[in-house]
Design a protein around this motif. Sequence first.
Motif: not given
Length: 195
Positions: A9-28
């Motif tokens: 899954v590719m995430v394209v988000e400029d806000n670092a906090s939101i980007r990391q939250m999405i990455v964490d949701f998906l990775s977990s």
Amino acid sequence: MFPRGHTQVMVVEDNASIRQMIVDFLSSSGFSVVAHVEVAAALAAARRREPQLIISDIEMPGRSGLEFIRELRADKSLRKVPVIVVSGFGKREDVRAGMALGADDYISKPFTRDELLQSVRARLERRELLDELDAFAHTVAHDLNGPLAVLKGRLELAVSFAARGDHSQVNVNLESAAKNADRLSTIIDELLLLA
């Protein structure tokens, strides 16, 4: 259904906090995730290795998420990749514009882990079904083309032998044509039963 550890899954988000939250949701949840801050880098990465799904913000520096969707849908190799748009704006115009360009879903910020994962899973399952349908269509076309080619060829030969007055060869070719017509009929009946 889909092998999570291999589903990128590719995430394209400029806000670092939101980007990391999405990455964490998906990775977990077992997904392989690549993240980008801006559209140009994401587009280049998608062209190198096609992701199974893209999650993109709308408002970003440089090109917007809407421009990203437009470029994805214009690229023959990437047009089938499902895109989920996430945005804090939630304006109807943004939703309509994203969907009109070919986004597959729209999630308003803030969103929950369950909302995101539910959308991701639904888009991946839909893509898997479409891929299976595409493979099925290719198989059906192949299965129908064989007997159809023989049928056509045998009828041409029968016409040719009829013009020469060789009735025994006309009969041989008509019998072969009939067998292949029966084979086509059986394949079509099986397809109708399956449908």
